[in-house]
Design an enzyme around this catalytic site. Sequence first.
Site, PDB file in Angstrom:
ATOM      1  N   SER A   1      44.524  53.433  34.758  1.00 42.17           N
ATOM      2  CA  SER A   1      44.470  52.211  33.946  1.00 42.17           C
ATOM      3  C   SER A   1      43.115  52.103  33.268  1.00 42.17           C
ATOM      4  CB  SER A   1      44.659  50.979  34.830  1.00 42.17           C
ATOM      5  OG  SER A   1      45.870  51.083  35.521  1.00 42.17           O
TER       6      SER A   1
ATOM      7  N   GLU B   1      38.210  48.963  32.904  1.00 39.80           N
ATOM      8  CA  GLU B   1      38.104  49.295  34.329  1.00 39.80           C
ATOM      9  C   GLU B   1      37.291  50.587  34.481  1.00 39.80           C
ATOM     10  OE1 GLU B   1      41.791  48.994  36.625  1.00 39.80           O
ATOM     11  OE2 GLU B   1      41.198  50.757  37.780  1.00 39.80           O
TER      12      GLU B   1
ATOM     13  N   ARG C   1      38.756  44.882  41.685  1.00 42.14           N
ATOM     14  CA  ARG C   1      38.142  46.046  41.015  1.00 42.14           C
ATOM     15  C   ARG C   1      36.629  45.868  40.829  1.00 42.14           C
ATOM     16  NH1 ARG C   1      42.515  47.076  42.218  1.00 42.14           N
ATOM     17  NH2 ARG C   1      44.137  48.109  40.996  1.00 42.14           N
TER      18      ARG C   1
HETATM   19  C1  LIG Z   1      45.837  59.022  37.208  1.00 40.50           C
HETATM   20  C2  LIG Z   1      44.875  58.001  37.771  1.00 40.50           C
HETATM   21  C3  LIG Z   1      45.355  56.930  38.490  1.00 40.50           C
HETATM   22  C4  LIG Z   1      44.501  55.967  39.024  1.00 40.50           C
HETATM   23  N1  LIG Z   1      45.020  54.941  39.745  1.00 40.50           N
HETATM   24  C5  LIG Z   1      44.195  54.027  40.298  1.00 40.50           C
HETATM   25  C6  LIG Z   1      44.733  52.957  41.090  1.00 40.50           C
HETATM   26  O1  LIG Z   1      45.928  52.856  41.306  1.00 40.50           O
HETATM   27  N2  LIG Z   1      43.866  52.071  41.630  1.00 40.50           N
HETATM   28  C7  LIG Z   1      42.516  52.173  41.451  1.00 40.50           C
HETATM   29  O2  LIG Z   1      41.791  51.328  41.984  1.00 40.50           O
HETATM   30  N3  LIG Z   1      41.989  53.171  40.704  1.00 40.50           N
HETATM   31  C8  LIG Z   1      42.786  54.086  40.137  1.00 40.50           C
HETATM   32  N4  LIG Z   1      42.267  55.097  39.366  1.00 40.50           N
HETATM   33  C9  LIG Z   1      40.812  55.154  39.133  1.00 40.50           C
HETATM   34  C10 LIG Z   1      40.058  56.094  40.098  1.00 40.50           C
HETATM   35  O3  LIG Z   1      40.934  56.966  40.745  1.00 40.50           O
HETATM   36  C11 LIG Z   1      39.280  55.308  41.151  1.00 40.50           C
HETATM   37  O4  LIG Z   1      38.404  54.407  40.526  1.00 40.50           O
HETATM   38  C12 LIG Z   1      38.463  56.239  42.058  1.00 40.50           C
HETATM   39  O5  LIG Z   1      37.911  55.489  43.120  1.00 40.50           O
HETATM   40  C13 LIG Z   1      37.373  56.971  41.308  1.00 40.50           C
HETATM   41  O6  LIG Z   1      36.858  57.967  42.170  1.00 40.50           O
HETATM   42  P1  LIG Z   1      35.906  59.094  41.604  1.00 40.50           P
HETATM   43  O7  LIG Z   1      35.325  59.820  42.763  1.00 40.50           O
HETATM   44  O8  LIG Z   1      36.615  59.925  40.628  1.00 40.50           O
HETATM   45  O9  LIG Z   1      34.794  58.205  40.901  1.00 40.50           O
HETATM   46  P2  LIG Z   1      33.889  58.510  39.635  1.00 40.50           P
HETATM   47  O10 LIG Z   1      34.665  58.344  38.383  1.00 40.50           O
HETATM   48  O11 LIG Z   1      33.162  59.792  39.826  1.00 40.50           O
HETATM   49  O12 LIG Z   1      32.855  57.313  39.750  1.00 40.50           O
HETATM   50  C14 LIG Z   1      33.298  56.001  39.528  1.00 40.50           C
HETATM   51  C15 LIG Z   1      32.107  55.048  39.719  1.00 40.50           C
HETATM   52  O13 LIG Z   1      31.689  55.089  41.067  1.00 40.50           O
HETATM   53  C16 LIG Z   1      30.336  55.521  41.181  1.00 40.50           C
HETATM   54  N5  LIG Z   1      30.281  56.379  42.364  1.00 40.50           N
HETATM   55  C17 LIG Z   1      31.074  57.444  42.646  1.00 40.50           C
HETATM   56  N6  LIG Z   1      30.763  57.943  43.868  1.00 40.50           N
HETATM   57  C18 LIG Z   1      29.739  57.177  44.344  1.00 40.50           C
HETATM   58  C19 LIG Z   1      28.968  57.203  45.544  1.00 40.50           C
HETATM   59  N7  LIG Z   1      29.167  58.102  46.517  1.00 40.50           N
HETATM   60  N8  LIG Z   1      27.978  56.275  45.686  1.00 40.50           N
HETATM   61  C20 LIG Z   1      27.744  55.359  44.722  1.00 40.50           C
HETATM   62  N9  LIG Z   1      28.448  55.287  43.561  1.00 40.50           N
HETATM   63  C21 LIG Z   1      29.429  56.191  43.383  1.00 40.50           C
HETATM   64  C22 LIG Z   1      30.029  56.245  39.887  1.00 40.50           C
HETATM   65  O14 LIG Z   1      28.654  56.181  39.576  1.00 40.50           O
HETATM   66  C23 LIG Z   1      30.897  55.462  38.903  1.00 40.50           C
HETATM   67  O15 LIG Z   1      30.241  54.281  38.520  1.00 40.50           O
HETATM   68  C24 LIG Z   1      43.105  56.088  38.811  1.00 40.50           C
HETATM   69  C25 LIG Z   1      42.612  57.172  38.088  1.00 40.50           C
HETATM   70  C26 LIG Z   1      43.484  58.120  37.579  1.00 40.50           C
HETATM   71  C27 LIG Z   1      42.924  59.304  36.822  1.00 40.50           C
END
Ligand SMILES: Cc1cc2nc3c(=O)[nH]c(=O)nc-3n(C[C@H](O)[C@H](O)[C@H](O)COP(=O)(O)OP(=O)(O)OC[C@H]3O[C@@H](n4cnc5c(N)ncnc54)[C@H](O)[C@@H]3O)c2cc1C
Length: 335
Positions: A234, A331, A163
Amino acid sequence: MAFEIQKNVDLRDYNSFGVSQMAAYFAKIQDSADLRQAREFAASKRLSVLVLGQGSNTLFINNYPGLVLYMSNRGRAILPGAGMLRAAAGESWHELVIFCLQNSLYGIENLALIPGTVGAAPIQNIGAYGVELEQFFVELEAFDLKTGEIRHMSKADCQFAYRDSIFKQDPGLKLVVLSVTLQLCLEPKVELGYTGLADALVGQKVTPQSVFDAVCAIRSSKLPDPKLVGNAGSFFKNPLISRSKLAKLREAYPELPAWDTKDADLVKVPAAWLLDKKGWKGRQRGGAAVHGEHALVLVNRDNATGEDVVLLAQEMSSSILQAFGIALQSEVRII
Ligand SMILES: Cc1cc2nc3c(=O)[nH]c(=O)nc-3n(C[C@H](O)[C@H](O)[C@H](O)COP(=O)(O)OP(=O)(O)OC[C@H]3O[C@@H](n4cnc5c(N)ncnc54)[C@H](O)[C@@H]3O)c2cc1C
């Protein structure tokens, strides 16, 4: 669509907790030209910049006084060369998993239904059911907000860990991922190491499609849908502890589960088990609560503020530190 910077935008629809905080400035990013303009604008007003995908790993506890860049670039391409694929940062990760299956590109089925964008996947090296992004990662293209240059970063450059990656600390925080290139398998390859997954497939033909279906079914039964109940999956990472610490804890808790890691001296223990042991499931503080089925998932039960969620998380981690001497780490990115 022409590049536009909006003022005073409510971020409620841009984070999966569904908490309301205002961004002073907000821009949708379609390409690197938009990023150049955004960079100039931020520099001219001395604004900090926050990159946002779908906000499914982000919790806002304050208004954001700078410029939020909402990644909206699209595009997926199968590259010449066996099993290589490039996808734009603004694409949905889950849609990419489906696209791969439809095109007979295998390996990432276990990562189905993880919310969020392709561009965010390398940031925390997303993982689930025994598979992590880094196993399929080749390179990414990023825009450097500091220099205005485009950079190509290899797997080694990204410094992936559990992570974690280089993008979580300076100078990686200044990099905006534009696209990600993956190497998939041309022959079906399934990973069933995670017990729950193997159990769900008993009596079925094991194919990438059946693994995908099983992962989606397990996740849907265990995790609340953020469209219905605000959450970020999580909230805490599974802590890494030394083998000697595990042995000591097992004197009091012989049933404490633990998984091996790449480091022979360290094991990973499930944060959910620790929290469950301390009775956290279902507890509520203000509008925030711990999910009734899953002690690791904090939910927006009743118009929670980001602060409600953080206060609950702090109380949870203090109780784990006191009971087990283990410091839980968030996380979720707290802004
Ligand atoms: C129901 C649920 C289940 C989940 N299950 C998992 C799981 O099983 N495994 C897991 O690993 N995660 C899980 N997650 C967490 C999440 O889905 C991941 O971390 C996902 O990659 C976040 O994507 P996002 O586009 O929403 O990121 P955001 O929340 O928008 O951003 C997350 C971080 O990444 C940065 N970021 C986003 N896009 C970019 C970019 N293009 N360039 C540079 N930085 C960027 C942001 O600044 C921030 O720091 C879960 C979340 C939920 C709600």
